[in-house]
Design an enzyme around this catalytic site. Structure first.
Site, PDB file in Angstrom:
ATOM      1  N   ASP A 247       0.847  -1.199   0.000  1.00 25.55           N
ATOM      2  CA  ASP A 247       0.000   0.000   0.000  1.00 25.55           C
ATOM      3  C   ASP A 247       0.880   1.246   0.000  1.00 25.55           C
ATOM      4  OD1 ASP A 247      -1.661   2.121   0.442  1.00 25.55           O
ATOM      5  OD2 ASP A 247      -2.867   1.113   1.974  1.00 25.55           O
TER       6      ASP A 247
ATOM      7  N   HIS B 292       0.628   7.869   3.918  1.00 24.75           N
ATOM      8  CA  HIS B 292       1.359   7.110   4.936  1.00 24.75           C
ATOM      9  C   HIS B 292       2.855   7.394   4.953  1.00 24.75           C
ATOM     10  CE1 HIS B 292      -2.386   5.026   5.340  1.00 24.75           C
ATOM     11  NE2 HIS B 292      -2.347   4.639   4.079  1.00 24.75           N
TER      12      HIS B 292
HETATM   13  C1  LIG Z   1      -6.923   5.171   1.180  1.00 25.32           C
HETATM   14  C2  LIG Z   1      -6.588   5.362   2.633  1.00 25.32           C
HETATM   15  C3  LIG Z   1      -6.029   4.380   3.343  1.00 25.32           C
HETATM   16  C4  LIG Z   1      -5.875   4.405   4.810  1.00 25.32           C
HETATM   17  O1  LIG Z   1      -5.423   3.459   5.356  1.00 25.32           O
HETATM   18  S1  LIG Z   1      -6.354   5.778   5.726  1.00 25.32           S
HETATM   19  C5  LIG Z   1      -5.933   5.273   7.395  1.00 25.32           C
HETATM   20  C6  LIG Z   1      -6.987   4.450   8.051  1.00 25.32           C
HETATM   21  N1  LIG Z   1      -8.238   5.129   8.159  1.00 25.32           N
HETATM   22  C7  LIG Z   1      -8.413   6.161   9.009  1.00 25.32           C
HETATM   23  O2  LIG Z   1      -7.520   6.592   9.726  1.00 25.32           O
HETATM   24  C8  LIG Z   1      -9.808   6.735   9.063  1.00 25.32           C
HETATM   25  C9  LIG Z   1     -10.271   6.819  10.470  1.00 25.32           C
HETATM   26  N2  LIG Z   1     -11.683   7.232  10.525  1.00 25.32           N
HETATM   27  C10 LIG Z   1     -12.044   8.514  10.485  1.00 25.32           C
HETATM   28  O3  LIG Z   1     -11.212   9.414  10.434  1.00 25.32           O
HETATM   29  C11 LIG Z   1     -13.503   8.801  10.544  1.00 25.32           C
HETATM   30  O4  LIG Z   1     -14.196   7.736  11.115  1.00 25.32           O
HETATM   31  C12 LIG Z   1     -14.130   9.080   9.139  1.00 25.32           C
HETATM   32  C13 LIG Z   1     -13.416  10.271   8.475  1.00 25.32           C
HETATM   33  C14 LIG Z   1     -14.045   7.831   8.247  1.00 25.32           C
HETATM   34  C15 LIG Z   1     -15.592   9.453   9.328  1.00 25.32           C
HETATM   35  O5  LIG Z   1     -15.657  10.363  10.381  1.00 25.32           O
HETATM   36  P1  LIG Z   1     -16.541  11.695  10.346  1.00 25.32           P
HETATM   37  O6  LIG Z   1     -16.196  12.531   9.180  1.00 25.32           O
HETATM   38  O7  LIG Z   1     -16.443  12.318  11.710  1.00 25.32           O
HETATM   39  O8  LIG Z   1     -17.964  11.145  10.081  1.00 25.32           O
HETATM   40  P2  LIG Z   1     -18.955  10.432  11.119  1.00 25.32           P
HETATM   41  O9  LIG Z   1     -19.820  11.489  11.769  1.00 25.32           O
HETATM   42  O10 LIG Z   1     -18.245   9.485  12.003  1.00 25.32           O
HETATM   43  O11 LIG Z   1     -19.826   9.598  10.083  1.00 25.32           O
HETATM   44  C16 LIG Z   1     -20.646  10.248   9.141  1.00 25.32           C
HETATM   45  C17 LIG Z   1     -21.598   9.191   8.649  1.00 25.32           C
HETATM   46  O12 LIG Z   1     -20.831   8.171   8.009  1.00 25.32           O
HETATM   47  C18 LIG Z   1     -21.058   6.935   8.667  1.00 25.32           C
HETATM   48  N3  LIG Z   1     -19.840   6.167   8.678  1.00 25.32           N
HETATM   49  C19 LIG Z   1     -18.624   6.599   9.049  1.00 25.32           C
HETATM   50  N4  LIG Z   1     -17.738   5.608   8.927  1.00 25.32           N
HETATM   51  C20 LIG Z   1     -18.440   4.543   8.479  1.00 25.32           C
HETATM   52  C21 LIG Z   1     -18.107   3.222   8.155  1.00 25.32           C
HETATM   53  N5  LIG Z   1     -16.858   2.805   8.301  1.00 25.32           N
HETATM   54  N6  LIG Z   1     -19.052   2.383   7.715  1.00 25.32           N
HETATM   55  C22 LIG Z   1     -20.319   2.802   7.604  1.00 25.32           C
HETATM   56  N7  LIG Z   1     -20.710   4.058   7.885  1.00 25.32           N
HETATM   57  C23 LIG Z   1     -19.776   4.899   8.318  1.00 25.32           C
HETATM   58  C24 LIG Z   1     -21.506   7.293  10.067  1.00 25.32           C
HETATM   59  O13 LIG Z   1     -22.275   6.250  10.651  1.00 25.32           O
HETATM   60  C25 LIG Z   1     -22.342   8.511   9.802  1.00 25.32           C
HETATM   61  O14 LIG Z   1     -23.581   8.111   9.248  1.00 25.32           O
HETATM   62  P3  LIG Z   1     -24.952   8.281  10.061  1.00 25.32           P
HETATM   63  O15 LIG Z   1     -25.066   9.749  10.298  1.00 25.32           O
HETATM   64  O16 LIG Z   1     -26.000   7.725   9.163  1.00 25.32           O
HETATM   65  O17 LIG Z   1     -24.773   7.525  11.323  1.00 25.32           O
END
Ligand SMILES: C/C=C/C(=O)SCCNC(=O)CCNC(=O)[C@H](O)C(C)(C)COP(=O)(O)OP(=O)(O)OC[C@H]1O[C@@H](n2cnc3c(N)ncnc32)[C@H](O)[C@@H]1OP(=O)(O)O
Length: 272
Positions: free
Chosen positions: A175, A180
């Site tokens: 990846d 990263h």
């Molecule tokens: C290509 C990249 C590769 C990587 O490896 S990146 C590194 C690994 N990933 C991360 O570090 C991401 C970590 N997660 C986050 O930062 C956050 O988490 C998100 C940005 C993904 C989302 O956060 P937020 O913007 O605060 O949104 P919310 O208020 O938590 O969610 C908004 C709506 O989206 C739904 N949702 C969020 N994540 C998921 C999911 N994974 N699966 C299904 N739904 C999701 C929620 O539920 C809600 O929706 P409803 O208002 O209807 O409840």
């Protein structure tokens, strides 16, 4: 990025075709080391009698996410891995060639973002990558399934201090997303420095919670979790797990922040 004007919401149902991927024992061992295999776990780090951690499949299917980003509907540099599922039907060989097909199976309108489900499939496993696209929701589409909100009584806890160079190491498993490694890309996404791969955090958790399930980590048959907050290399993961409906439920925290939620791992029952 391609100049096509395809919209994110139109990606659902797109076939990504099929690819043949070859890997060697070196790839499987590098993966095992990156997700925490110790030097004395010989069946994970020594070619002799090598077994492969099933979550290694997630590195083999990742091209489907890159192929989805290359369709031109969004900027892959502004995407975040939000959830992962893996179903394993047979053991991964220590080396070989696999034929993996890919498709975008769903695009959900999460309001503040879009969530794109990309499936990679081969004979022995199916992986579903859910990619969050900040700012690209709000077209009036279906919201999709909400959190399953599993609760469990923690029966096992462990700490995993991630090395500060872990993202630089893990990217060699395949990846190469710049978020990263490249401080400019991570800063453009609002992070103080390059973040750890979600699949690295999940790989560490999947291997670690085998202990909670009293199973061998290579006997994993089902894995699922949401990535709820970024992990920075050097962070310490506080893992907890407990039994839940014939599976092992788990979470991971960094301090007070939950970074993996709704984690589920199921291991094959091996008769002794
Ligand atoms: C290509 C990249 C590769 C990587 O490896 S990146 C590194 C690994 N990933 C991360 O570090 C991401 C970590 N997660 C986050 O930062 C956050 O988490 C998100 C940005 C993904 C989302 O956060 P937020 O913007 O605060 O949104 P919310 O208020 O938590 O969610 C908004 C709506 O989206 C739904 N949702 C969020 N994540 C998921 C999911 N994974 N699966 C299904 N739904 C999701 C929620 O539920 C809600 O929706 P409803 O208002 O209807 O409840």
């Amino acid at each position: 990025m391609s100049s096509t004007t395809i919209r994110v919401q139109d990606l659902a149902g797109t076939s990504l075709g099929e690819r043949e991927l070859s890997y060697t024992e070196r790839d499987a061992i590098l993966y095992a080391l990156a997700v925490g295999a110790r030097e004395d776990e010989l069946d994970l780090v020594y070619e002799r009698d090598l077994r492969v951690l099933p979550a290694f499949a997630l590195t083999l299917g990742l091209w489907t996410v890159e192929a989805t980003g290359a369709l031109g509907a969004y900027d892959p540099a502004r995407s975040l891995h939000a959830a992962q599922r893996l179903e394993v039907r047979g053991p991964l060989r220590p080396s070989g060639t696999v034929r993996v097909s890919g498709a975008v199976t769903a695009v959900w309108d999460k309001g503040k973002g879009a969530l794109v489900d990309v499936v990679a499939e081969c004979a022995d496993w199916t992986a579903t990558y859910s990619i969050f696209l900040p700012g690209l929701g709000g077209w009036g589409g279906r919201r999709g399934p909400g959190s399953r909100g599993r609760t469990f009584q923690p029966a096992w806890e462990a700490q995993y201090p991630t090395p500060v160079n872990l993202a630089a190491l893990y990217r060699l498993t395949g990846d190469r997303h710049p978020i990263h490694i490249d401080p400019e890309v991570s800063a453009a996404n609002g992070f103080p420095r390059p973040i750890l791969h979600g699949l690295c955090t999940l790989g560490i958790a999947a291997k670690s919670v085998a202990e909670a399930a009293q199973a061998h980590p290579c006997d994993l048959v089902e894995l699922e979790a949401r990535f709820t907050a970024p992990v920075l290399p050097g962070d310490t993961l506080d893992l907890s797990a407990g039994p839940a409906e014939h599976t092992t439920a788990f979470t991971a925290q960094v301090g007070d922040t939950t970074v993996l939620r709704d984690g589920v791992a199921r291991f094959k029952v091996v008769s002794s």
